[in-house]
Scaffold this motif. Structure first.
Motif, mmCIF file in Angstrom:
data_model
loop_
_atom_site.group_PDB
_atom_site.id
_atom_site.type_symbol
_atom_site.label_atom_id
_atom_site.label_comp_id
_atom_site.label_asym_id
_atom_site.label_seq_id
_atom_site.Cartn_x
_atom_site.Cartn_y
_atom_site.Cartn_z
ATOM 1 N N UNK A 22 -1.204 2.342 -4.036
ATOM 2 C CA UNK A 22 0.352 1.990 -2.821
ATOM 3 C C UNK A 22 0.078 3.214 -1.916
ATOM 4 N N UNK A 23 -1.194 4.092 -1.845
ATOM 5 C CA UNK A 23 -1.760 5.025 -0.140
ATOM 6 C C UNK A 23 -2.188 3.294 0.239
ATOM 7 N N UNK A 24 -2.692 2.309 -0.045
ATOM 8 C CA UNK A 24 -3.175 1.266 0.682
ATOM 9 C C UNK A 24 -1.757 0.620 0.972
ATOM 10 N N UNK A 25 -1.241 0.014 0.302
ATOM 11 C CA UNK A 25 -0.120 -0.944 0.653
ATOM 12 C C UNK A 25 1.450 -0.125 0.470
ATOM 13 N N UNK A 26 1.042 -0.616 2.494
ATOM 14 C CA UNK A 26 2.005 0.204 3.102
ATOM 15 C C UNK A 26 3.385 -0.145 3.454
ATOM 16 N N UNK A 27 3.098 -1.323 2.924
ATOM 17 C CA UNK A 27 4.114 -2.592 3.742
ATOM 18 C C UNK A 27 5.630 -2.611 2.397
ATOM 19 N N UNK A 28 6.553 -2.859 2.874
ATOM 20 C CA UNK A 28 7.863 -3.217 2.306
ATOM 21 C C UNK A 28 7.996 -4.306 1.766
ATOM 22 N N UNK A 29 7.580 -5.124 2.754
ATOM 23 C CA UNK A 29 7.995 -6.203 2.547
ATOM 24 C C UNK A 29 7.211 -7.223 3.030
ATOM 25 N N UNK A 30 7.337 -8.496 2.688
ATOM 26 C CA UNK A 30 5.927 -9.779 3.240
ATOM 27 C C UNK A 30 6.492 -10.077 5.245
ATOM 28 N N UNK A 31 7.584 -9.451 5.412
ATOM 29 C CA UNK A 31 8.107 -9.309 6.851
ATOM 30 C C UNK A 31 7.054 -8.524 7.314
ATOM 31 N N UNK A 32 7.018 -7.454 7.118
ATOM 32 C CA UNK A 32 6.399 -6.417 7.893
ATOM 33 C C UNK A 32 5.247 -7.220 8.103
ATOM 34 N N UNK A 218 15.609 -3.627 -4.121
ATOM 35 C CA UNK A 218 14.192 -4.134 -5.532
ATOM 36 C C UNK A 218 12.468 -3.863 -5.729
ATOM 37 N N UNK A 219 12.578 -3.387 -4.165
ATOM 38 C CA UNK A 219 10.997 -3.254 -3.400
ATOM 39 C C UNK A 219 10.172 -4.313 -4.317
ATOM 40 N N UNK A 220 9.156 -3.468 -3.976
ATOM 41 C CA UNK A 220 7.615 -4.136 -4.886
ATOM 42 C C UNK A 220 8.251 -5.307 -5.693
ATOM 43 N N UNK A 221 9.232 -4.517 -7.122
ATOM 44 C CA UNK A 221 8.877 -5.165 -8.009
ATOM 45 C C UNK A 221 10.091 -6.653 -8.050
ATOM 46 N N UNK A 222 10.489 -6.606 -6.804
ATOM 47 C CA UNK A 222 10.989 -7.639 -6.170
ATOM 48 C C UNK A 222 10.568 -8.833 -6.474
#
Length: 636
Positions: A22-32, A218-222
């Motif tokens: 979770x500390x490595x993946x800072x994006x909340x969507x692929x649009x980021x 839904x965040x990362x689980x969407x």
């Protein structure tokens, strides 16, 4: 935070895993991924495209700023047309910059659903219905492609699609062809009721500087993507990919395998997650240039013949490949400066060791073999780019990914983990393992649970882990040739045949046999200009495969059947073998009937359809074909 350096040893992987994911993946969507790349380097080249695979063909470039604008406009457009929540945007397109924009835009508005344009209209329609597609982005009618025709036929069977958006490849054509094509453009008869829009005109009505809607919850689980598996035979299944799984793939491949600001040559289809994620998503994170080489990739006009010159033209650092593409490239002289190439990552199917050695010896380019599958959002392991490569292995599991060889019984229950070098079914656990197929009834025996309650994805691949934690694929469970109860790995035959100087590629299967159930046979594709007979190839195999694995038949084909991502398509080889064996058995029995088709039934497998005349009786055919394990039926 990115990995500190590319992976060389298991110690590197363990060091990476000390930091929570979770500390490595800072994006909340692929649009980021797209947005951040544009902020870092707005004028840098994000995507390049050539219509033809020649060094002098015109290059069309999109900057990162332009790419973000295209993705933003498309996402706003899709959302306005009803692609939101659980409704999807389907893409029936070849490799174009618009395809890449559509992938990110569809994930941003709701769910994207890329579809193989080579599928039959009925199968395309089935996917559209299952994915609840409200929007279909496809190709405007264009010479030398029937995608528009397939789309029109599929739409007649998928009434849930409300809007069709057409992309016109005419924008990538120069005079005089650009003047001629509008005059010769194919006419498509459409019977569907969906509204048809032009991509450019529809996009122009939506902002490109901001998203005009709230990002889906839904965040990362969407679930953000449906990628179909199968479809060439039987019913396609829709693998659900989550935002978190896609982001993990981008980070793991980019940070653990690539570098920074690399030029990546993409010749694999974007409707497959190998192309969409390993190159598309990772390239945006990388901040480098993704070169889309023709709409058809490796199959595009001139690509194989001019491949090394194209590498030189773009100063390519990496390209992704499959064994069949490497076999074709192995027949071409390296006639250009390819010093910028670091290596090629090869996946989708086991790479014959002889081909590996020949390719590296001839080109001087290192190959990194890896392993993955659609249900795991693709890559699970790869040979370490900065460490020891074991030829024939698929390397270490990626950071935060668990791979294990397991003994699983016929009821789908885990019996135990395999010891080092013991072959079992490879199973996968990690942040990229999909939550399941969209169709709940297709999830039976897809997962297995260990004693600790952790759920593992069953890959269907047979493999082993060696003492150094490298993994080796030994075959597909369903591809095993079972000769009278003796299991024969087709890879053993394929590896041996690949060592013959005239053989470019081989595929081994089990052909029907009334006594043993199956007997091994093989089909080969020869190097251009080479020749070899069955007797020569059989003699070459003597002493190289176990006695039980010696093929009863070796047939030379002009070209082996292949999937759109370059795998040898064994169901077609099985069809050839069933037809040959059954026709011979009927002829020997004095029966005039023949096999007219071998069709796939989702419950019974491959079924031979037999012609019928007044002289042919059911009991006579039963007496001849009843001893084979593959069923038969009368043709209509």
């Amino acid at each position: 935070m990115p990995w500190e350096r590319r992976i060389a040893t298991q110690e590197d992987i363990r060091a990476i895993e000390q930091t929570p994911l979770d500390d490595r993946i800072t994006e909340s969507s692929t649009f980021d991924l797209v947005d951040n790349a544009a902020k870092r380097d707005p004028k840098g080249i994000a995507v390049s495209f050539q219509l033809k695979g020649t060094p002098k063909s015109k290059t069309y470039d999109w900057t990162f700023e332009r790419f973000r604008e295209e993705v933003t406009r498309a996402a706003n457009l899709f959302h306005s047309l009803g692609a939101r929540d659980k409704s999807s945007v389907a893409l029936l397109l070849p490799n174009l910059p618009e395809t890449l924009a559509g992938l990110f835009a569809g994930q941003t508005s709701s769910i994207v659903n890329p579809i193989n344009p080579l599928l039959e209209p009925e199968q395309i329609a089935s996917i559209l219905r299952d994915a609840d597609a409200k929007v279909l982005v496809t190709l405007k009618a264009f010479p030398k492609t029937d995608i528009a025709e397939r789309a029109a036929e599929a739409l007649a069977l998928a009434p849930g699609v409300e809007t069709v958006i057409e992309v016109d490849m005419l924008r990538y054509v120069t005079p005089p062809l650009s003047w001629i094509i509008p005059l010769i453009r194919p006419k498509v008869q459409a019977t569907h009721k969906a509204k048809v829009l032009d991509w450019d005109k529809a996009m122009a009505g939506h902002p490109g500087d901001r998203l005009a809607f709230d990002m889906p919850t839904g965040g990362l689980d969407r679930v953000a993507a449906y990628f179909h598996t199968g479809g060439t035979t039987g019913d396609p299944k829709l693998a659900q990919h989550t935002v978190g799984g896609i982001l993990y793939q981008a980070h793991a491949v980019n940070d653990g395998v690539f570098g920074t600001k690399d030029t990546i040559l993409c010749c694999l289809p974007l409707f497959h997650c190998f192309g969409a994620y390993v190159m598309g998503s990772a390239a945006s994170l990388n901040g480098g240039r993704l070169v889309l080489m023709t709409p058809a990739g490796f199959r595009g006009e001139g690509v194989i013949d001019n491949f090394w010159k194209l590498v030189e033209k773009y100063k390519v650092n990496f390209f992704m490949s499959v064994p069949t593409a490497l076999a074709a490239l192995n027949q071409k002289e390296v006639d250009a400066d390819v010093s910028t190439l670091n290596y090629s990552v090869c996946g989708s199917a086991p790479l014959p060791v002889e081909l590996f050695k020949q390719f590296e010896s001839k080109t001087g380019i290192r190959i990194l073999e890896g392993f993955g599958q659609t249900e795991a959002t693709v890559v699970c392991s790869v040979n370490p780019p900065d460490g020891e490569r074991k030829v024939g292995s698929v390397g270490f599991s990626l950071p935060y990914t668990q791979l294990a060889a397991m003994v699983i019984d016929g009821d789908g229950k885990l019996q135990r983990l395999c010891e080092p070098d013991e072959i079992g079914e490879l199973c996968i656990a990690g942040p990229h393992v999909f939550p399941g197929y969209k169709e709940a009834d297709k999830n039976r025996n897809v997962f297995v649970t260990d004693d600790a309650g952790e759920k593992w994805l069953r890959s269907g691949d047979l493999g082993r882990r060696d003492a150094d934690d490298y993994f080796w694929i030994t075959g597909r469970a369903k591809d095993l040739i079972i000769r009278g109860g003796h299991n024969i790995d087709p890879a053993e035959i394929e590896e041996a045949l690949a060592g013959h100087e005239a053989v470019a590629m081989a595929g081994a299967i089990g052909q029907p046999d009334a006594h043993s159930g199956e007997l091994p046979c093989a089909y080969v594709e020869l190097v251009a200009g080479a020749s070899a007979t069955q007797d020569e190839l059989l003699k070459f195999l003597e002493g190289k495969v176990e006695r039980a694995a010696m093929p009863k038949q070796i047939e030379v084909l002009d070209e082996l059947p292949k999937t759109a991502v370059g795998k040898v398509f064994k169901p077609d080889l099985r069809r050839l073998a069933i037809t040959r064996i059954y026709d011979k058995a009927l002829e020997d029995a004095g029966i005039s009937s023949k096999v007219v088709e071998v069709r796939e039934d989702k419950k019974r497998g491959l079924i031979a359809r037999i012609s019928k005349d007044e002289k042919t009786k059911q009991e006579d055919v039963d007496a001849v074909l009843g001893g084979f394990t593959r069923p038969w039926e009368w043709a209509d």
